[in-house]
Design a protein around this motif. Structure first.
Motif, PDB file in Angstrom:
ATOM      1  N   THR A 102      77.923  56.448 141.592  1.00  0.00           N
ATOM      2  CA  THR A 102      78.106  57.513 141.468  1.00  0.00           C
ATOM      3  C   THR A 102      77.387  58.419 141.792  1.00  0.00           C
ATOM      4  O   THR A 102      78.371  59.690 142.910  1.00  0.00           O
ATOM      5  CB  THR A 102      78.891  57.833 140.151  1.00  0.00           C
ATOM      6  OG1 THR A 102      80.019  57.496 139.699  1.00  0.00           O
ATOM      7  CG2 THR A 102      79.936  59.387 140.201  1.00  0.00           C
ATOM      8  N   THR A 135      77.272  58.015 145.984  1.00  0.00           N
ATOM      9  CA  THR A 135      78.755  57.129 146.637  1.00  0.00           C
ATOM     10  C   THR A 135      79.168  58.300 146.777  1.00  0.00           C
ATOM     11  O   THR A 135      80.935  59.470 148.122  1.00  0.00           O
ATOM     12  CB  THR A 135      79.019  56.046 146.995  1.00  0.00           C
ATOM     13  OG1 THR A 135      79.683  56.207 145.358  1.00  0.00           O
ATOM     14  CG2 THR A 135      78.393  55.464 147.002  1.00  0.00           C
ATOM     15  N   SER A 136      79.608  59.492 145.453  1.00  0.00           N
ATOM     16  CA  SER A 136      80.219  60.502 145.328  1.00  0.00           C
ATOM     17  C   SER A 136      80.004  62.251 145.913  1.00  0.00           C
ATOM     18  O   SER A 136      79.116  62.599 145.641  1.00  0.00           O
ATOM     19  CB  SER A 136      80.564  60.973 144.161  1.00  0.00           C
ATOM     20  OG  SER A 136      81.324  62.266 143.677  1.00  0.00           O
ATOM     21  N   TYR A 146      79.962  64.566 143.148  1.00  0.00           N
ATOM     22  CA  TYR A 146      79.202  64.847 142.005  1.00  0.00           C
ATOM     23  C   TYR A 146      78.662  66.254 142.133  1.00  0.00           C
ATOM     24  O   TYR A 146      77.760  66.526 141.863  1.00  0.00           O
ATOM     25  CB  TYR A 146      78.377  63.161 141.826  1.00  0.00           C
ATOM     26  CG  TYR A 146      77.864  63.141 141.199  1.00  0.00           C
ATOM     27  CD1 TYR A 146      77.994  63.387 139.884  1.00  0.00           C
ATOM     28  CD2 TYR A 146      75.847  63.799 141.289  1.00  0.00           C
ATOM     29  CE1 TYR A 146      77.279  63.347 138.636  1.00  0.00           C
ATOM     30  CE2 TYR A 146      75.157  63.327 140.591  1.00  0.00           C
ATOM     31  CZ  TYR A 146      75.659  63.269 139.092  1.00  0.00           C
ATOM     32  OH  TYR A 146      74.707  63.357 137.723  1.00  0.00           O
ATOM     33  N   ARG A 157      78.961  68.453 140.321  1.00  0.00           N
ATOM     34  CA  ARG A 157      79.003  67.997 139.078  1.00  0.00           C
ATOM     35  C   ARG A 157      77.911  68.878 137.890  1.00  0.00           C
ATOM     36  O   ARG A 157      77.997  69.544 137.308  1.00  0.00           O
ATOM     37  CB  ARG A 157      78.675  66.411 138.841  1.00  0.00           C
ATOM     38  CG  ARG A 157      79.191  66.549 137.223  1.00  0.00           C
ATOM     39  CD  ARG A 157      79.761  65.831 136.556  1.00  0.00           C
ATOM     40  NE  ARG A 157      79.273  65.463 134.869  1.00  0.00           N
ATOM     41  CZ  ARG A 157      80.442  66.087 134.234  1.00  0.00           C
ATOM     42  NH1 ARG A 157      81.170  67.089 134.638  1.00  0.00           N
ATOM     43  NH2 ARG A 157      79.901  65.689 133.434  1.00  0.00           N
ATOM     44  N   THR A 193      84.834  62.779 139.487  1.00  0.00           N
ATOM     45  CA  THR A 193      83.411  62.281 140.272  1.00  0.00           C
ATOM     46  C   THR A 193      83.492  60.225 140.418  1.00  0.00           C
ATOM     47  O   THR A 193      83.311  59.705 141.146  1.00  0.00           O
ATOM     48  CB  THR A 193      82.553  62.738 139.598  1.00  0.00           C
ATOM     49  OG1 THR A 193      81.845  61.578 138.557  1.00  0.00           O
ATOM     50  CG2 THR A 193      82.170  64.207 139.942  1.00  0.00           C
ATOM     51  N   ASP A 230      86.104  59.498 142.531  1.00  0.00           N
ATOM     52  CA  ASP A 230      85.572  59.471 144.128  1.00  0.00           C
ATOM     53  C   ASP A 230      84.420  58.480 144.446  1.00  0.00           C
ATOM     54  O   ASP A 230      83.835  58.942 145.177  1.00  0.00           O
ATOM     55  CB  ASP A 230      85.445  61.339 144.139  1.00  0.00           C
ATOM     56  CG  ASP A 230      84.473  61.886 145.449  1.00  0.00           C
ATOM     57  OD1 ASP A 230      85.739  61.251 146.498  1.00  0.00           O
ATOM     58  OD2 ASP A 230      83.424  62.742 145.727  1.00  0.00           O
ATOM     59  N   THR A 231      84.078  57.785 143.497  1.00  0.00           N
ATOM     60  CA  THR A 231      82.694  57.395 143.851  1.00  0.00           C
ATOM     61  C   THR A 231      82.911  55.982 144.692  1.00  0.00           C
ATOM     62  O   THR A 231      85.096  55.326 144.586  1.00  0.00           O
ATOM     63  CB  THR A 231      81.925  56.067 142.692  1.00  0.00           C
ATOM     64  OG1 THR A 231      81.684  57.688 141.996  1.00  0.00           O
ATOM     65  CG2 THR A 231      81.059  55.524 143.087  1.00  0.00           C
ATOM     66  N   TRP A 232      82.242  55.476 145.146  1.00  0.00           N
ATOM     67  CA  TRP A 232      82.785  54.138 146.332  1.00  0.00           C
ATOM     68  C   TRP A 232      82.229  53.441 146.420  1.00  0.00           C
ATOM     69  O   TRP A 232      80.876  52.888 146.368  1.00  0.00           O
ATOM     70  CB  TRP A 232      82.551  55.083 147.791  1.00  0.00           C
ATOM     71  CG  TRP A 232      83.499  53.283 149.066  1.00  0.00           C
ATOM     72  CD1 TRP A 232      82.510  53.234 149.591  1.00  0.00           C
ATOM     73  CD2 TRP A 232      84.630  53.931 149.781  1.00  0.00           C
ATOM     74  NE1 TRP A 232      83.863  52.359 150.505  1.00  0.00           N
ATOM     75  CE2 TRP A 232      84.569  52.682 149.595  1.00  0.00           C
ATOM     76  CE3 TRP A 232      86.033  54.382 149.070  1.00  0.00           C
ATOM     77  CZ2 TRP A 232      86.400  52.543 150.525  1.00  0.00           C
ATOM     78  CZ3 TRP A 232      86.946  54.485 149.322  1.00  0.00           C
ATOM     79  CH2 TRP A 232      87.373  53.191 150.525  1.00  0.00           C
ATOM     80  N   PRO A 288      86.382  52.826 144.414  1.00  0.00           N
ATOM     81  CA  PRO A 288      86.233  53.317 142.686  1.00  0.00           C
ATOM     82  C   PRO A 288      86.040  53.511 142.002  1.00  0.00           C
ATOM     83  O   PRO A 288      86.101  51.565 141.425  1.00  0.00           O
ATOM     84  CB  PRO A 288      87.166  54.482 142.935  1.00  0.00           C
ATOM     85  CG  PRO A 288      88.092  53.221 144.349  1.00  0.00           C
ATOM     86  CD  PRO A 288      86.851  52.611 145.058  1.00  0.00           C
TER      87      PRO A 288
END
Ligand code: 2P0
Length: 364
Positions: free
Chosen positions: A214, A217-218, A221, A224, A261, A264-266, A268
């Motif tokens: 996260t 890549t997010s 984030y 956050r 988040t 939204d991580t790659w 996901p």
């Protein structure tokens, strides 16, 4: 310092905590588990718990750890990252105590491991507490918190009872990143965590891997840490005022923000299941029908829901949960007081034979 009483086991009990404002994302890959944001949690009572017995003896040929009856390797090639930290911490604590005997550590959880109910927090906090007691280290809880954090971040909060805040800190060595109690467990005894178990299987992405992915890549984030810091202050104000509406809202917003988040991580990360989403919708319907928030859901790195509410609204919440397919079990927990020592009758070690009392591998 009083020398440890070798060949006499020390047994402790500790419990998980449920974060109202979550820890997700580490500052660096130092392994120190220093977080990007502060977090705040409620330590649960002993409905769910970890019991850990520790024995140091010159009769032992190596350090050995058993978790739920199975030996968990802590030395050699194929060990998990957490076990490697645990061994380093054990070695460090033995060095401080001036002890060169090996340890037998036997730990048992009263709840499913890897199901998004923080067994690692409960396990690591109880272990550090038990080791400190067994070695007569007289460590302050702050030091135990810093030590447990290095095994598993969220564990640093389980060293205290009640409502507990983990200050992120700024020092590179993590010396100012530890938890402290904000309210003790008697401050708001009516507060309950109703845990809705929807899936007890192991999670697909471990927390450690998730944190890193996260942060890396997010795009979302980035917002956050500041959001979470504000959330911690909001929770402190809500608890101080025993304002369930305000507390529930802040808890739900933070859980949703963290899971956003993750999505939204790659690639996901999705910890929530269809049953989790049904719970989210139903809790919102319930709150709307009441005209204020009487319950707040929060999800860790897994699909099981923690519904925070108070005794007054417990039956309404349970009624709502009973309408949802896919909830296998509910567990209710109040606030707990943090780790404590247990007596001999709870010892998990057969001291004469220096072996676990209940071991899956001792069938012969
Ligand atoms: C928390 N979680 O604050 C958050 C919410 C899960 C979601 O702390 O890598 O097992 O051992 O430091 O503590 C789970 O992460 O991670 C966690 P490590 P940890 O409770």
């Amino acid at each position: 310092m009083v020398k440890p009483d070798f060949d006499s086991a020390t047994t402790a009990i500790g419990t998980p905590n449920i974060a109202f404002i979550k820890y997700w994302g580490k500052r660096d890959d130092s392994g120190l588990n220093t977080p990007n944001n502060s977090s705040i949690s409620m330590t649960l009572d002993e409905t769910l718990s970890t019991k850990t017995s520790v024995l140091f003896s010159e009769r032992l040929g190596k350090d050995t750890l058993y978790i739920n009856g199975d030996e968990e390797p802590i030395e050699g090639g194929r060990i998990s990252e957490k076990s490697a930290y645990l061994k380093r911490i054990l070695d460090h604590m033995k060095r401080i105590a001036g002890v060169d005997h090996h340890a037998l550590i036997v730990s048992e959880n009263s709840f499913p491991s890897g199901a998004g109910i923080a067994s690692s927090a409960s396990g690591a906090a109880t272990l550090v507490f038990a080791l400190s007691e067994a070695l007569n280290l007289e460590m302050a809880r702050k030091e135990m918190s810093i030590t447990a954090r290095q095994i598993s971040g969220s564990a640093c909060r389980s060293l205290f009872g009640g409502i507990v805040k983990w200050r992120a800190g700024t020092e590179k060595d993590g010396s100012d990143s530890y938890a402290e109690q904000v309210f003790d467990s008697s401050y708001w005894p009516e507060l309950i965590d109703i845990i809705a178990i929807v899936d007890s299987s192991k999670k697909r992405v471990s927390s450690s891997a998730g944190h890193a992915a996260t942060v890396k890549t997010s795009v979302l984030y980035g917002a956050r840490p500041a959001f979470a810091e504000n959330g911690v202050s909001e929770i402190e104000r809500a608890v101080a005022a025993k304002d369930l509406n305000r507390l529930s809202m802040a808890i739900m917003r933070d859980s949703n923000n963290m899971h956003a988040t993750m999505l939204d991580t790659w690639p996901p990360i999705m910890y929530l299941s269809d049953a989790s989403k049904d719970i989210i919708y139903k809790v919102h319907e319930l709150n709307e029908s009441e005209g204020k928030c009487i319950a707040g859901y929060t999800f860790d790195a897994g699909p099981n829901a923690h519904i925070i509410t108070s005794e007054e609204h417990r039956d309404r919440v349970m009624e709502t949960l009973s309408e949802i397919d896919g909830i296998r079990e509910t567990i209710e927990s109040h606030m707990g007081g943090g780790p404590r020592l247990l007596g001999e009758k709870d010892c998990l070690i057969d001291e004469a034979g220096i072996a676990p009392k209940n071991s899956n591998t001792r069938k012969e």
